[in-house]
Design an enzyme around this catalytic site. Structure first.
Site, PDB file in Angstrom:
ATOM      1  N   LYS A 149     -18.627 -19.375  19.452  1.00 19.15           N
ATOM      2  CA  LYS A 149     -19.039 -19.965  18.173  1.00 19.15           C
ATOM      3  C   LYS A 149     -18.562 -21.412  17.996  1.00 19.15           C
ATOM      4  O   LYS A 149     -19.158 -22.307  18.582  1.00 19.15           O
ATOM      5  CB  LYS A 149     -18.629 -19.033  17.037  1.00 19.15           C
ATOM      6  CG  LYS A 149     -19.332 -17.665  17.217  1.00 19.15           C
ATOM      7  CD  LYS A 149     -19.329 -16.706  16.070  1.00 19.15           C
ATOM      8  CE  LYS A 149     -20.309 -15.576  16.361  1.00 19.15           C
ATOM      9  NZ  LYS A 149     -19.765 -14.252  16.455  1.00 19.15           N
ATOM     10  N   TYR A 194     -16.740  -5.874  16.586  1.00 18.99           N
ATOM     11  CA  TYR A 194     -17.849  -6.218  17.472  1.00 18.99           C
ATOM     12  C   TYR A 194     -17.377  -7.257  18.475  1.00 18.99           C
ATOM     13  O   TYR A 194     -16.733  -8.230  18.097  1.00 18.99           O
ATOM     14  CB  TYR A 194     -19.020  -6.774  16.665  1.00 18.99           C
ATOM     15  CG  TYR A 194     -20.191  -7.234  17.495  1.00 18.99           C
ATOM     16  CD1 TYR A 194     -20.979  -6.321  18.196  1.00 18.99           C
ATOM     17  CD2 TYR A 194     -20.526  -8.591  17.584  1.00 18.99           C
ATOM     18  CE1 TYR A 194     -22.057  -6.740  18.961  1.00 18.99           C
ATOM     19  CE2 TYR A 194     -21.611  -9.020  18.355  1.00 18.99           C
ATOM     20  CZ  TYR A 194     -22.373  -8.098  19.029  1.00 18.99           C
ATOM     21  OH  TYR A 194     -23.443  -8.513  19.784  1.00 18.99           O
ATOM     22  N   ASP A 228      -9.799 -11.100  20.335  1.00 16.34           N
ATOM     23  CA  ASP A 228     -11.164 -11.635  20.293  1.00 16.34           C
ATOM     24  C   ASP A 228     -11.291 -12.580  19.103  1.00 16.34           C
ATOM     25  O   ASP A 228     -11.520 -12.163  17.971  1.00 16.34           O
ATOM     26  CB  ASP A 228     -12.184 -10.496  20.225  1.00 16.34           C
ATOM     27  CG  ASP A 228     -13.619 -11.021  20.251  1.00 16.34           C
ATOM     28  OD1 ASP A 228     -13.798 -12.257  20.299  1.00 16.34           O
ATOM     29  OD2 ASP A 228     -14.548 -10.192  20.232  1.00 16.34           O
TER      30      ASP A 228
END
Ligand SMILES: *Cc1c(COP(=O)(O)O)cnc(C)c1O
Length: 460
Positions: free
Chosen positions: A293, A170, A265
């Site tokens: 994050k 994702y 990522d």
């Protein structure tokens, strides 16, 4: 609306009741149920991000009142040991004093200027110092923005269109990355959401994670068209899945050979599995790294960075357009800087490793003694207990998990005050605020829960 005074009254009564009975009885969720009913009238599905709606496990999501250290408190007054940490950012636990102090200081100066600040350079410098492959960085507001911009940059830099991604990885809700595939074969992207057009995804090729042969075959056939490969260096978004050494080596070699960019990522893994990111553990040298994050310390921040000659293609140094009214926002950069400073000056990674290994071992023993088919995956403080009898190394395997059993495990743990991911396909996160006693309590709760739900048990 209907949730004025009556609710506050109920809340007080419940708080009085729960003060002495906490952790002993099942939490009641009366106020969360009312809050969810109200939210569903106002927002699609009652939430602002689908993972929060408990769709995969059923029932009512808890509405959070506050958090402290390793704990979440819901509006009914229940306390939970938090293994979500806002889905990754809260590696230091909630309300770390140094992060709060940095935020208060920033707040005194102003909340947004739309003009450069020195704090942005400090956050950029901290990222560049930590992540070896990053020479220049651009700050944005979310992980999605980071990946969206990174793939635009890869396409702008190479002048090519095609992108490779992996099933079960994702990268945020970027149109051209909202594609998945059901088979191990190279598949032309089929949109996985209404509203994402065939045209947008036709340049996205989806391969199975850890499938070296598929990578070789795709590059052999279309190498000259491929702008880049985007991947999670340790997958968190289908549960924890590690890359094989051969997979990493092939990614690095083929992207270099064919002049495509390797986009790592690390929105979830950056500053999580190691201070220098998963790439430092795997010996990878990506051209572009995306972050999010933890770099925001609990405020909205994303970042993408990489080789200076690649990054200098971004406007105004170069011509690839990317902008943001609130990018580098002073509150967000303050929280990010404070968090990265703490992670550097007083690294929690040794402690996280010890606690996470303790949790992994405890969960394994509990699942074995309950005779539940399972496999466990852990990298640093990211852990998944898969309800699947063999190791999970790609989406084909992950999609075979017993998600009904996971849902029962989730609610059994909630009943015991342990807040786990509300989906089989998310990692749990240990934070530096957790203690060995917290882990022991979690393992004990897991043992009871797994015994309850084991096939053949009274509850199973
Ligand atoms: C969370 C995540 C994103 C998206 O970040 P948002 O801040 O939610 O937009 C992208 N990639 C990975 C690997 C993630 O875990």
């Amino acid at each position: 609306m209907l949730l004025g005074t009556p609710c506050l009254l109920i809340k007080r009564v419940i708080q009085q009741q729960t003060e002495f009975s906490m952790q002993k009885t099942k939490p009641t969720l009366i106020l969360s149920q009312a809050a969810f009913a109200r939210a569903q009238q106002l927002m699609p599905g009652g939430v602002n991000s689908p993972a929060r709606a408990f769709g995969a496990v059923g029932g009512t999501p808890i509405f959070v009142d506050r958090a402290e250290g390793a704990y979440l408190f819901d509006i009914d007054g229940n306390r939970y040991l938090d293994y979500i940490g806002s889905w990754g950012p809260m590696i230091l636990g909630h309300r770390h004093p140094a992060v709060l102090a940095a935020l208060k200081h920033a707040l005194e100066h102003g909340t947004s200027y739309g003009a450069p600040t020195e704090a942005e350079s400090e956050l950029a410098e901290r990222i560049i110092d930590a992540v070896a492959s990053v020479e220049k960085v651009r700050l944005v507001n979310s992980g999605t923005e980071a990946t969206m911009s990174a793939i635009r940059l890869a396409r702008g830099y190479t002048g090519r269109d095609v992108l490779i991604k992996f099933a079960g990885n994702y990268h945020g809700h970027v149109d051209s990355l909202l594609v998945s595939a059901g088979s191990a074969a190279a598949t032309l992207g089929v949109p996985s959401s209404p509203g994402v057009t065939q045209g947008t995804t036709q340049d996205t090729i989806v391969l199975e994670y850890n499938d070296v042969a598929a990578l070789e075959k795709t590059f052999a056939a279309r190498g000259a068209e491929i702008a880049g490969v985007i991947f999670e260096p340790v997958v968190g978004n289908m549960g924890v899945v590690r890359p094989s050494e051969a997979f990493c080596e092939t990614l690095q070699r083929l992207t270099r050979k064919h002049g495509a960019l390797l986009i790592c990522d690390e929105v979830m893994t950056g500053f999580r599995v190691a201070f220098a990111g998963a790439q430092s553990l795997l010996g990878l040298e990506p051209d572009i790294t995306t972050l999010g994050k933890i770099v925001g310390g609990g405020l909205p921040v994303g970042a993408y960075g990489g080789r200076a000659d690649v990054m200098d293609h971004i406007l105004p140094a170069g011509e690839v357009f990317q902008a943001g009214t609130l990018s580098g926002n002073p509150l967000a950069t303050a929280a990010g800087c404070a968090t990265l400073k703490l992670l550097k000056d007083d690294p929690p990674y040794g402690k996280l490793e010890t606690l996470s290994a303790q949790l992994e071992d405890g969960l394994r023993e509990a699942a074995e003694s309950a005779e539940i088919s399972h496999s466990l995956a852990r990298v640093g403080s990211m852990i998944t207990l898969f309800f699947h009898d063999t190791a999970v190394d790609n989406w084909s395997a992950a999609s075979q998990c017993n998600t009904d059993l996971y849902a029962r495990y989730f609610w059994g743990m909630m009943d015991r005050g342990i807040y786990l991911p509300c989906s089989q396909y998310e990692a749990l996160f240990v934070s530096a605020a957790h203690t060995a006693e917290d882990i022991e309590q979690t393992v004990a709760a897991a043992q009871e829960t797994l015994n309850d739900i084991a096939p053949g048990s009274a509850g199973g």
